[in-house]
Scaffold this active site. Structure first.
Site, PDB file in Angstrom:
ATOM      1  CG  HIS A  96      -1.971   1.067   1.123  1.00 62.19           C
ATOM      2  ND1 HIS A  96      -1.694   2.388   1.414  1.00 62.19           N
ATOM      3  CD2 HIS A  96      -3.268   1.020   0.733  1.00 62.19           C
ATOM      4  CE1 HIS A  96      -2.794   3.109   1.198  1.00 62.19           C
ATOM      5  NE2 HIS A  96      -3.762   2.301   0.792  1.00 62.19           N
ATOM      6  CD  GLU A 164      -5.338   1.754  -3.176  1.00 67.46           C
ATOM      7  OE1 GLU A 164      -6.516   1.940  -2.874  1.00 67.46           O
ATOM      8  OE2 GLU A 164      -4.421   1.704  -2.341  1.00 67.46           O
TER       9      GLU A 164
HETATM   10  C1  PEP Z   1      -6.571   3.624  -0.040  1.00 69.74           C
HETATM   11  O1  PEP Z   1      -5.677   4.302   0.454  1.00 69.74           O
HETATM   12  O2  PEP Z   1      -6.491   2.381  -0.114  1.00 69.74           O
HETATM   13  C2  PEP Z   1      -7.759   4.319  -0.534  1.00 69.74           C
HETATM   14  C3  PEP Z   1      -8.396   3.810  -1.529  1.00 69.74           C
HETATM   15  O3  PEP Z   1      -8.099   5.482   0.127  1.00 69.74           O
HETATM   16  P1  PEP Z   1      -9.276   6.514  -0.220  1.00 69.74           P
HETATM   17  O4  PEP Z   1     -10.463   5.715  -0.717  1.00 69.74           O
HETATM   18  O5  PEP Z   1      -9.528   7.204   1.064  1.00 69.74           O
HETATM   19  O6  PEP Z   1      -8.740   7.399  -1.303  1.00 69.74           O
END
Ligand code: PEP
Length: 250
Positions: A96, A164
């Site tokens: 992450h 992400e």
């Molecule tokens: C994350 O950090 O895994 C994430 C998706 O955060 P957010 O939805 O708050 O952007």
């Protein structure tokens, strides 16, 4: 590809057993009614046994937000895959961006992923660029994160990719990635998986999107990008927004 998957990453938003239990109990009853969508939750380590206990006879899976790159031994403060397994975890996030920001590099992420797989935990490998570059170099950045972590894995390894982009995390729906850009990245990730792994394994691995997914953008992101679901941070710790996101994946 099978059912859509939505994973809630509670980060450290939820800090007490009482709040964790309350949310898990509500989700347990509400999620039953939503067919066609799998729901997984990643609470903080100390709350994992409570959430696992609440959800033990429910289809919702519980996992960890991180794990150690090492098996047990002289590693103060680490949590090994074996410990996670014992308290009911079925998966673990690895790589992450909020962990990578603490100094975890690609090699360490690979070691964590191997630890997860060895303990028979599904590894949810998170990848994402810090910014989108004019020259497209964010694609090669993602490629490297994927190849270092996944090279020479056995074809049946249980892995999920969570794409992400760091620039889109922790904001709001307006700041999230646009569906057309996400579609392009999902195609690139799929191509990289097919080239890095056995072709049929590469085609089967689910690709999730994470980064400011909220009820306002979930449906469009899913419909127009071809991803298989979401990794949700801040919107996963309130019952109603999280349920709306889950329902939009039906
Ligand atoms: C994350 O950090 O895994 C994430 C998706 O955060 P957010 O939805 O708050 O952007």
């Amino acid at each position: 590809m099978k059912k859509r998957l939505v994973i809630g990453n509670w980060k450290t938003y939820i800090e007490s057993n009482e709040d964790a239990r309350k949310l898990a109990v509500s989700l347990r009853s509400k999620v039953r009614a939503v067919s066609g969508v799998e729901v997984w939750l990643a609470p903080p380590y100390p709350l994992l046994p409570t959430v696992a206990e609440v959800l033990q006879s429910s289809p919702i899976k519980v996992g960890a937000q991180a794990l150690s790159a090492y098996p047990g031994g002289k590693h103060t403060g680490e949590v090994s895959a074996k410990m996670l397994k014992q308290v009911g975890a079925q998966f673990a996030l690895v790589g992450h961006s909020e962990r990578r920001a603490q100094g975890e590099g690609d090699e360490q992420v690979r070691a964590q992923l191997l630890q997860a797989l060895q303990a028979k935990l599904t590894a949810v490998l998170c990848v994402g660029e810090h910014e989108r570059m004019q020259d497209g170099s964010h694609f090669s950045f993602i490629e490297r994160q994927l190849v270092v972590a996944l090279d020479a894995l056995p074809p049946k390894a249980k892995v999920i990719i969570a794409y992400e982009p760091v620039w889109a995390i922790g904001k709001s729906a307006e700041d999230a990635m646009q569906p057309a850009d996400l579609e392009q990245m999902a195609i690139f990730i799929r191509k990289t998986l097919v080239e890095t792994l056995d072709r049929s394994a590469g085609l089967k691995i689910p690709i999730l999107y994470g980064g400011s997914v909220e009820p306002a953008n979930a449906r469009k992101l899913l419909a127009e990008s071809g991803v298989n679901g979401f990794l949700v941070g801040h919107a996963s710790v309130e019952l109603e927004p999280f349920l709306e996101i889950i329902k939009s994946c039906k």
